[in-house]
Design an enzyme around this catalytic site. Structure first.
Site, short mmCIF file in Angstrom:
data_model
loop_
_atom_site.label_atom_id
_atom_site.label_comp_id
_atom_site.label_asym_id
_atom_site.label_seq_id
_atom_site.Cartn_x
_atom_site.Cartn_y
_atom_site.Cartn_z
N GLY A 1 -16.25 60.22 -18.40
CA GLY A 1 -15.48 60.55 -19.59
C GLY A 1 -16.31 60.99 -20.77
O GLY A 1 -17.24 61.80 -20.65
N LYS B 1 -9.83 52.17 -27.44
CA LYS B 1 -8.97 50.98 -27.38
C LYS B 1 -9.52 49.85 -26.54
O LYS B 1 -10.02 50.07 -25.44
CB LYS B 1 -7.62 51.39 -26.78
CG LYS B 1 -6.80 52.28 -27.68
CD LYS B 1 -5.48 52.54 -27.00
CE LYS B 1 -4.58 53.39 -27.84
NZ LYS B 1 -3.47 53.89 -27.04
N ARG C 1 -17.69 70.61 -12.48
CA ARG C 1 -17.02 69.99 -11.33
C ARG C 1 -17.20 70.80 -10.05
O ARG C 1 -17.28 70.23 -8.96
CB ARG C 1 -15.53 69.81 -11.63
CG ARG C 1 -15.30 68.65 -12.57
CD ARG C 1 -13.85 68.38 -12.77
NE ARG C 1 -13.68 67.11 -13.45
CZ ARG C 1 -12.63 66.80 -14.19
NH1 ARG C 1 -11.65 67.65 -14.35
NH2 ARG C 1 -12.55 65.63 -14.76
N GLY D 1 -10.54 58.29 -15.50
CA GLY D 1 -9.69 57.17 -15.12
C GLY D 1 -10.17 56.48 -13.85
O GLY D 1 -10.14 55.25 -13.74
#
Ligand code: AMP
Length: 418
Positions: A375, A206, A40, A398
């Site tokens: 992710g 999910k 990052r 996110g």
């Protein structure tokens, strides 16, 4: 109309207050916090060099961890400042706080081309509350605002929304950095009118996390490939027995609706035809949250329609991986988000790695544009040693998902228009 980017802002001699995502993984070693992965920090170097070369006085604002609104030594950004200085090859000053008189003094004594990193903004509860008075104090430190923290742009906090609002109100420019520009280009513009065939690969835990992305991409994609635990909810919706696989029984209607939308729109929608399965066996041990730890034993390929009652699906099978690779090989645009199985365990990583290899091959051999939506898929590509061999890897988690859902990110909306 696009967003204002630093290329179009005069920063020479100006105090540039820049939000970066330095929320790096750290670990304590011999009483000191050590950075495990500096990706990052590395990602912000092009923007920093751009600003330094143009004589800006750069003030960096970031958060680290969840200190709950109070100073916490293990979440200080000081080690990040040291790492940044080494990576930039020039000194980076550090401020013990992010607001207040002492910080203002430090900022005002910066020379053109110098860099100052502020202490963790989340040491103040007001950061996450997007408090106006706190935003005004931070905004006092800059003439121009830059956001290069795509990964934090889905949060309406002081450093992402409050500060630019104050700066814009007093006539200051608010722009995206070069990393932000790339994220908006690849996750936004490039997917708006993708070269076809456009193949979307979705995996992960999910359906509920990704249904909005599926729904939106059903409007754009030619092919959607579903892997990961998510696939078992689609199977359940189809009347298949899924044994002990991770599923969301309350999401079968949502899954059915997605399949029927795909049919209506002529989108090829594939779920796995074979799976790697294993038997969860209680070890008698408990994890930190007090939940039983299961050992996944006896991994084997299951080609039958149903999964045995005491087994769970842990990865896509080889026939599915091959079928997915055929679709991926024909793609001109690829978007991938989410692993095909529990790839963290090397025994269950093959399906994810096969997809990673197919995506890289399509990129390198067929000129496909491959975009990795952040992710765990980025992690999987790196573990497979294939990071950097795709067109673009998003730095957001996110934020990437919300952006792919078509949501406007508050930290982007607040930037000026070009
Ligand atoms: P996500 O954050 O939704 O992309 O989910 C990533 C997580 O999904 C990873 O930690 C994977 O281990 C997990 N996952 C993928 N496939 C499965 C599966 N078949 N069963 C359980 N977890 C899975």
């Amino acid at each position: 109309m696009g967003k204002l980017i630093i290329n179009d802002v005069d920063v020479s001699g100006k105090r540039v207050l820049m939000r970066v995502d330095y929320n790096v993984p750290m670990e304590e070693s011999n009483g000191q916090m050590v950075i495990n992965d500096a990706t990052r920090i590395n990602e912000t170097l092009p923007t920093l060099r751009h600003l330094i070369d143009r004589g800006a006085r750069v003030i960096l604002m970031a958060h680290l961890g969840r200190p709950d609104g109070k100073p916490e030594a293990s979440m200080s950004l000081r080690p990040v400042g040291i790492a940044l200085s080494e990576m930039l090859g020039r000194s980076v000053q550090f401020a013990e706080d992010c607001i207040g008189e002492a910080v203002e003094k430090q900022v005002n004594s910066l020379q053109n081309g110098e860099v100052l990193l502020l202490e963790n903004v989340r040491f103040y509860r007001e950061e996450e509350a997007n408090d106006l008075a706190f935003s005004e104090k931070l905004a006092q430190l800059g003439d121009v605002y830059v956001n290069d923290a795509f990964g934090a742009a889905h949060r309406a906090h002081a450093s992402t929304v409050g500060v630019p609002a104050v700066i814009a109100k007093r006539g200051g420019k608010c722009a995206g950095g070069l990393l932000m520009e790339r994220e908006l280009k690849f996750l936004g513009d490039e997917l708006e009118n993708p070269a076809r065939p456009f193949v979307v690969i979705l995996g992960g835990a999910k359906v509920s996390d990704k249904i909005k992305v599926i729904d939106r991409l059903l409007e754009k994609a030619d092919v959607i490939l579903i892997g990961g635990a998510m696939a078992y909810t689609f199977k359940l919706a189809d009347g298949v027995h899924v044994g002990k696989s991770l599923v969301e029984p309350d999401k079968t209607e949502v899954a059915k609706a997605a399949v029927s939308k795909a049919q209506q729109r002529g989108v090829t929608f594939l779920i796995p035809t074979d799976n790697l399965i294993a038997d969860p066996v209680d070890t008698g041990r408990k994890n930190k949250k007090g939940r039983a730890i299961f050992d996944l034993q006896n991994p084997r390929i299951n080609t039958a329609r149903d999964i045995p009652e005491l087994s769970e699906g842990v990865d896509i099978g080889p026939a599915t991986a091959a079928a997915f690779a055929v679709e991926i090989a024909q793609a001109k645009t690829i978007l991938w988000n989410g692993p095909m199985g529990i790839f963290e365990d090397p025994r269950f990583a093959e399906g994810t790695f096969a997809v990673a290899k197919a995506v890289v091959d399509a990129t390198q051999n067929n000129g496909a544009k491959s975009i990795i939506g952040g992710g765990d898929s980025v992690k999987a590509l790196n573990v497979a040693g294939l990071g950097g061999k795709v067109t673009f890897m998003s730095t957001g988690g996110g934020a990437s998902l919300e952006f792919l859902e078509g949501k406007e990110l508050p930290g982007v909306v607040v930037l000026g228009n070009s």
